[in-house]
Design a protein around this motif. Structure first.
Motif, mmCIF file in Angstrom:
data_model
loop_
_atom_site.group_PDB
_atom_site.id
_atom_site.type_symbol
_atom_site.label_atom_id
_atom_site.label_comp_id
_atom_site.label_asym_id
_atom_site.label_seq_id
_atom_site.Cartn_x
_atom_site.Cartn_y
_atom_site.Cartn_z
ATOM 1 N N MET A 1 0.793 -1.095 0.082
ATOM 2 C CA MET A 1 -0.166 -0.298 -0.284
ATOM 3 C C MET A 1 1.106 0.799 0.132
ATOM 4 O O MET A 1 1.990 0.949 0.743
ATOM 5 C CB MET A 1 -1.154 -0.388 1.069
ATOM 6 N N SER A 2 0.349 2.474 -0.815
ATOM 7 C CA SER A 2 1.470 2.963 -0.710
ATOM 8 C C SER A 2 0.308 4.538 -0.782
ATOM 9 O O SER A 2 -1.076 4.120 -0.518
ATOM 10 C CB SER A 2 2.057 4.209 -2.128
ATOM 11 N N THR A 3 0.429 5.511 0.452
ATOM 12 C CA THR A 3 -0.478 6.807 1.159
ATOM 13 C C THR A 3 0.405 7.961 0.659
ATOM 14 O O THR A 3 0.854 8.271 0.509
ATOM 15 C CB THR A 3 -0.714 6.649 2.639
ATOM 16 N N THR A 4 -0.495 8.724 0.175
ATOM 17 C CA THR A 4 0.425 10.301 0.053
ATOM 18 C C THR A 4 -0.957 11.421 0.031
ATOM 19 O O THR A 4 -2.141 10.725 -1.057
ATOM 20 C CB THR A 4 1.024 10.280 -1.731
ATOM 21 N N GLU A 5 -1.024 11.692 1.352
ATOM 22 C CA GLU A 5 -1.921 13.036 1.076
ATOM 23 C C GLU A 5 -3.735 12.743 0.058
ATOM 24 O O GLU A 5 -3.946 13.550 -0.840
ATOM 25 C CB GLU A 5 -1.645 14.507 0.672
ATOM 26 N N GLY A 6 -4.191 11.730 1.079
ATOM 27 C CA GLY A 6 -5.516 11.717 0.107
ATOM 28 C C GLY A 6 -5.615 10.091 -0.122
ATOM 29 O O GLY A 6 -6.995 10.861 -1.108
ATOM 30 N N LEU A 7 -4.579 9.847 -1.615
ATOM 31 C CA LEU A 7 -4.906 9.085 -2.340
ATOM 32 C C LEU A 7 -3.762 7.823 -2.082
ATOM 33 O O LEU A 7 -3.129 7.930 -1.188
ATOM 34 C CB LEU A 7 -3.987 9.769 -3.745
ATOM 35 N N ARG A 8 -4.676 7.456 -2.057
ATOM 36 C CA ARG A 8 -4.037 5.484 -1.764
ATOM 37 C C ARG A 8 -3.922 4.745 -2.351
ATOM 38 O O ARG A 8 -5.075 4.822 -3.770
ATOM 39 C CB ARG A 8 -4.534 4.784 -0.579
ATOM 40 N N VAL A 9 -3.014 3.546 -2.485
ATOM 41 C CA VAL A 9 -3.592 2.385 -3.753
ATOM 42 C C VAL A 9 -3.106 1.314 -3.024
ATOM 43 O O VAL A 9 -2.133 1.366 -1.998
ATOM 44 C CB VAL A 9 -1.641 2.638 -4.781
ATOM 45 N N ARG A 10 -4.047 0.351 -3.101
ATOM 46 C CA ARG A 10 -4.431 -1.227 -2.595
ATOM 47 C C ARG A 10 -4.772 -2.254 -3.153
ATOM 48 O O ARG A 10 -5.074 -2.111 -4.291
ATOM 49 C CB ARG A 10 -5.155 -0.639 -1.403
ATOM 50 N N VAL A 117 0.581 9.818 -11.826
ATOM 51 C CA VAL A 117 0.112 11.027 -12.861
ATOM 52 C C VAL A 117 -1.452 11.533 -12.012
ATOM 53 O O VAL A 117 -1.485 13.124 -12.332
ATOM 54 C CB VAL A 117 -1.154 9.973 -13.525
ATOM 55 N N LEU A 118 -1.985 11.274 -11.475
ATOM 56 C CA LEU A 118 -3.255 12.454 -10.155
ATOM 57 C C LEU A 118 -2.827 13.148 -9.787
ATOM 58 O O LEU A 118 -3.099 14.067 -9.365
ATOM 59 C CB LEU A 118 -4.105 11.344 -9.648
ATOM 60 N N GLN A 119 -1.528 12.553 -9.028
ATOM 61 C CA GLN A 119 -0.446 13.567 -7.924
ATOM 62 C C GLN A 119 0.375 14.593 -8.790
ATOM 63 O O GLN A 119 -0.069 16.025 -8.767
ATOM 64 C CB GLN A 119 0.513 12.756 -6.916
ATOM 65 N N GLU A 120 0.845 14.704 -9.881
ATOM 66 C CA GLU A 120 0.877 15.281 -10.699
ATOM 67 C C GLU A 120 0.401 16.766 -10.803
ATOM 68 O O GLU A 120 0.334 17.351 -12.096
ATOM 69 C CB GLU A 120 1.962 14.768 -11.670
ATOM 70 N N GLY A 121 -0.896 16.225 -11.825
ATOM 71 C CA GLY A 121 -1.878 17.027 -12.096
ATOM 72 C C GLY A 121 -2.665 17.516 -11.000
ATOM 73 O O GLY A 121 -3.515 18.528 -11.591
ATOM 74 N N SER A 122 -2.283 17.350 -9.846
ATOM 75 C CA SER A 122 -3.274 17.544 -9.284
ATOM 76 C C SER A 122 -2.493 19.889 -9.060
ATOM 77 O O SER A 122 -1.643 20.019 -8.998
ATOM 78 C CB SER A 122 -3.232 17.597 -7.496
#
Length: 122
Positions: A1-10, A117-122
């Motif tokens: 799992m990874s987590t970054t400010e409201g965005l997680r991957v599980r 990609v989502l983090q780059e586009g925020s």
């Protein structure tokens, strides 16, 4: 799992957690052995999954990951993926968002690249 400010991957097979927020499956194929009820998805976003051709080429071979990520980013730049990306960006903004995948190696998966990609586009 990874987590970054409201965005997680599980992994989609992990039990849902309250911190998941919106739970979005980002695989093109439904995960084996998992019922839709057990997945507890907010939605299933197939349009951001890598093409079948790219997924098969990659085959989770570590030496191909950098090239896979590059090719996958090119697919995400296509018009059909852009609407789905905008939807995911809206979910990130509303937060939190958890991207779900069936893959065993989450850090080397398309879901991890998608999160970048989502983090780059925020």
């Amino acid at each position: 799992m990874s987590t970054t400010e409201g965005l997680r991957v599980r992994r989609v097979y992990e039990a849902p957690e309250p911190a998941d927020g919106a739970r979005v499956l980002v695989d093109r194929l439904w995960p084996r052995g998992l019922s839709k009820e057990d997945a507890r998805l907010t939605e299933w976003c197939k349009d951001v999954a890598p093409s079948t051709e790219l997924r098969r080429w990659y085959g989770h071979q570590a030496e191909r990951f950098a090239r896979f990520a590059e090719r996958y980013r090119a697919e995400l730049a296509q018009e059909d993926a852009q609407q789905a990306l905008e939807r995911l960006r809206a979910l990130v903004d509303a937060g939190p968002l958890t991207l779900l995948t069936a893959t065993k190696d989450v850090p080397s998966s398309h879901a991890a690249v998608l999160a970048e990609v989502l983090q780059e586009g925020s």
